[in-house]
Write a protein that holds these residues in place. Structure first.
Motif, short mmCIF file in Angstrom:
data_model
loop_
_atom_site.label_atom_id
_atom_site.label_comp_id
_atom_site.label_asym_id
_atom_site.label_seq_id
_atom_site.Cartn_x
_atom_site.Cartn_y
_atom_site.Cartn_z
N VAL A 1 0.87 -1.09 0.13
CA VAL A 1 -0.06 -0.06 0.04
C VAL A 1 1.01 1.20 0.14
CG1 VAL A 1 -1.82 1.28 1.33
CG2 VAL A 1 -2.14 -1.16 1.07
N GLN B 1 1.33 9.55 -5.33
CA GLN B 1 1.44 10.91 -4.98
C GLN B 1 2.54 11.60 -6.01
OE1 GLN B 1 2.27 11.54 -0.88
NE2 GLN B 1 0.53 10.08 -0.44
N ASN C 1 0.76 3.91 -2.85
CA ASN C 1 0.53 5.27 -2.28
C ASN C 1 1.64 6.65 -2.79
OD1 ASN C 1 -0.20 7.82 -0.81
ND2 ASN C 1 -0.20 6.63 1.30
N PHE D 1 -4.96 9.71 -2.34
CA PHE D 1 -4.84 8.47 -2.48
C PHE D 1 -5.60 7.71 -1.63
CE2 PHE D 1 -2.81 4.25 -1.32
CZ PHE D 1 -2.64 3.52 -2.57
N THR D 2 -6.69 6.96 -2.09
CA THR D 2 -7.64 6.47 -1.15
C THR D 2 -7.37 4.78 -0.95
OG1 THR D 2 -9.15 6.09 -2.89
CG2 THR D 2 -9.59 7.98 -1.60
N GLY D 3 -6.61 4.03 -1.64
CA GLY D 3 -6.24 2.94 -1.45
C GLY D 3 -5.91 2.15 -2.70
C1 NAG Z 1 -0.68 7.86 1.99
O1 NAG Z 1 0.43 8.45 2.31
C2 NAG Z 1 0.24 9.72 3.08
C3 NAG Z 1 1.68 10.33 3.44
O2 NAG Z 1 2.65 10.20 2.70
C4 NAG Z 1 -0.70 9.52 4.26
O3 NAG Z 1 -0.87 10.56 5.02
C5 NAG Z 1 -2.27 8.66 3.91
O4 NAG Z 1 -2.83 8.34 4.61
C6 NAG Z 1 -1.64 7.60 3.11
N1 NAG Z 1 -2.93 7.14 2.28
C7 NAG Z 1 -3.21 5.83 2.53
C8 NAG Z 1 -4.51 5.31 1.80
O5 NAG Z 1 -2.59 4.96 2.91
#
Ligand code: NAG
Ligand code: NAG
Ligand code: NAG
Ligand code: NAG
Ligand code: NAG
Length: 357
Positions: free
Chosen positions: A282, A290, A286, A298-300
């Protein structure tokens, strides 16, 4: 989120020790994932490949190579051309694509002719499914699995009246098992089809007037999101209502922004979050998201990317395991000749056996 379906994703991870080989084990993947804001399919294939090649058990063994081909449009002709480039490389399987039905069907046909396994990762297409080739294996949970899971939820909540919103005409065929259960039990299911305008407002108003409280939504993640958003606008996001989503992309639906927290929303997750590699998987997706998609959070992970990860593992593991009893050679094939891959059928038999465990 109830996890009714047996989790398939990220489970097929085990490696067998086999004797050393200097050769490479080649897989082809045909992908239709956009470059910007992608589903992460290229990345997850690369993660799987690197993880396999770096495993200590594999030192000195055939290196896993995955050749990735980009599909620019869903075209039978162009995909057939791509397959003709792939076959001479000598591949043990072809993976994907995840959202191009015409291309997927031509790949299945060519793989069927050549007896090379084809891994699908998309929901079944009802009409095409009837002619599914022996060499095609779909890692996506079937429509029957989904129907049984939704029926299970309705039973659990003692729900005797529900409404089904369908985004596509084949909806009723897809959910046949669910409809049959309603017929047997004499419970009430009303079915409403979205029309070509794709605006769910009129249909939601009817449901509101009928006072139906349980709403099953059979649509992809983006359409499901629109339906829920409209429902919220119509005041149908209250504790009175329960929404059940049949798409397996629950994490992609961006739920929080417009909902009050009392509405009941149920969806399915097939991810095994306690799998040792899940967090890293994940995080990698993610991070890549980004870097390539700055206008949306990013939602998953997308289900297709996780299924492609599993597919790489499944193929490599099956080839290794089978290679213990019969030496698996790979051979270049071609579109022009009638030659088949002589190990394809054994590999399929083995993969089907593992999957039903
Ligand atoms: C993706 O990464 C960011 C930090 O880089 C974090 O704040 C966020 O919760 C993450 N999203 C998921 C869905 O894991
Ligand atoms: C199967 O095993 C043999 C040695 O027993 C090895 O030479 C060959 O490369 C292996 N095949 C694959 C596809 O790993
Ligand atoms: C469904 O009905 C049964 C028996 O009538 C009851 O025991 C159960 O608690 C009900 N379930 C829910 C979720 O309301
Ligand atoms: C989702 O479904 C809608 C309508 O059923 C369709 O128009 C849209 O292209 C689909 N989106 C994706 C990403 O598949
Ligand atoms: C999830 O993964 C863990 C670790 O690999 C495994 O032990 C467990 O059995 C898996 N869960 C399910 C439901 O298969």
């Amino acid at each position: 989120m109830p996890r009714v379906l047996a989790p398939l994703v990220l489970l097929l991870v085990w490696l067998m020790k086999i004797s050393a080989s200097p050769h490479s084990l080649r897989i082809a993947a045909i992908l239709d994932d956009p470059m910007e804001c992608s589903r992460g399919e290229r990345l997850s294939i690369t993660l799987a490949k690197n993880r396999i090649n770096r495993a200590p058990e594999r030192a000195g063994k055939a290196k896993v190579e995955v050749d990735i081909f980009e599909l620019l449009r869903d075209s039978e002709y162009e995909t057939a051309e791509t397959m003709c480039q792939i076959l001479p490389k000598g591949v043990v399987a072809v993976l994907g694509p995840s959202s191009s039905p015409a291309s997927s069907s031509i790949i299945s046909n060519i793989c069927g002719e050549k007896e090379v396994p084809h891994f699908k990762v998309a929901p079944e297409e009802f009409l095409k499914f009837q002619f599914q080739r022996f060499t095609t294996l779909n890692l996506h949970p079937s429509n029957t699995d989904i129907s049984v899971a939704v029926a299970g939820i309705l039973n659990f909540f003692n729900c005797t009246t529900a409404c089904l919103i369908c985004a596509k005409a084949e909806c009723l065929l897809n959910l046949e098992k669910l409809l049959r259960q309603f017929l047997i039990s004499k419970d009430t299911l009303s079915v409403r089809m979205l029309d070509d305008s794709r605006d769910p407002t009129p249909l939601l108003k009817e449901i509101r007037d009928d006072k139906t409280a349980t709403i099953i939504v059979h649509a992809n993640a983006s359409m499901s999101h629109i339906i829920l958003q409209k429902a919220a606008e119509l005041g149908m996001a209250s504790a009175y209502y329960t929404y059940i989503f049949t798409n397996l992309e629950f994490s992609l639906q961006h739920l929080d922004s417009f909902l009050n927290d009392r509405v009941n929303i149920l969806g399915f997750s097939t991810f095994n979050q306690s799998h040792a590699f899940f967090q890293e998987f994940v995080q990698s997706l993610n991070q890549s998201w980004q870097e390539n998609c700055d206008h949306a959070p990013f939602t998953g992970p997308a289900l297709s990317s996780a299924l492609l990860f599993d597919a790489v593992y499944a193929v490599v593991t099956a080839v290794q395991e089978l290679n213990r009893s019969q030496e698996i050679g790979v051979k270049p094939l071609s579109c022009g000749s009638a030659q088949i891959w002589q190990h394809g059928t054994s590999l399929m038999n083995y993969l089907r056996m593992v999957r039903s465990d």
